[in-house]
Design an enzyme around this catalytic site. Sequence first.
Site, PDB file in Angstrom:
ATOM      1  CD  GLN A   7     -10.312  -8.722 -59.764  1.00  0.00           C
ATOM      2  OE1 GLN A   7     -10.064  -7.581 -60.107  1.00  0.00           O
ATOM      3  NE2 GLN A   7     -11.319  -9.014 -58.973  1.00  0.00           N
ATOM      4  CD  GLU A   8      -7.247 -15.043 -58.815  1.00  0.00           C
ATOM      5  OE1 GLU A   8      -7.509 -15.544 -57.714  1.00  0.00           O
ATOM      6  OE2 GLU A   8      -7.943 -15.271 -59.821  1.00  0.00           O
ATOM      7  CB  SER A   9      -3.593 -12.133 -53.821  1.00  0.00           C
ATOM      8  OG  SER A   9      -2.520 -11.593 -54.590  1.00  0.00           O
ATOM      9  CE1 TYR A 131      -9.966 -13.162 -61.194  1.00  0.00           C
ATOM     10  CE2 TYR A 131      -9.654 -13.853 -63.466  1.00  0.00           C
ATOM     11  CZ  TYR A 131      -9.145 -13.594 -62.211  1.00  0.00           C
ATOM     12  OH  TYR A 131      -7.803 -13.770 -61.978  1.00  0.00           O
TER      13      TYR A 131
END
Length: 163
Positions: A7-9, A131
Site C-alpha cells: 500500500q505504501e510504496s 488506508y
Amino acid sequence: GKAVAVQESAGKNNAVSPTGVEGIMQVTDKTAQSMIPGSDRADSMQSIILGSMYLENMLSNPSFKNNPMLALTAYNGGPGVAQKAVDLAGTTDWNVVKNYIPAAVMHPDFAKEWKRLKINPKDKAKEVQEYAEKVVVNVPAFLYSRQDMDVANALKQQGVLVF
C-alpha cells in the site's frame, strides 16, 4: 508487514514521497531515527524493519486496544490523528471511528503540520479514512510475518477479515 509495503510504496525500495517519507515502508526520518538511530530508510531491509517496528508500536498502543484498523490509521495519518478520531468517536470500534477520521484530520491541532508538509487536509482525510481498509484487502495475499499474522487474526476476531 508486506501488506503495508504494498500500500505504501507498491513494494518499491526507492519510493520517496514529496512529504519526506521514504523506502518500502515509507517511514519518516524522525520516526526512523527515534527507533533506530543511524538507520537508513532507503535500505530495503532497514525500511521493512523500521516499518514493522512502527506498526507493532501502533498495534500495542494502549489507546488503540490492539485494534489493527486503528494501528493502520495511526501508521498512515499519525498516532495523533488516530487518537483524535478515537476521542471524537468515544470508542475504539472501527465501524464508528472511521466516520470520525475526516474530522480528526481536519482538526486545528494538525493544521500547522499539514501546511508544513504541503498536504491538502481534505485529500489527507480521504486517504487516511480509506488506508486501513485498502491494506486489509492485501493482507490475505501477503501474510508472511508475525506482525501480519497478528493483524490478520485480530481482524478475523473483529469480523473484518474472513479466512
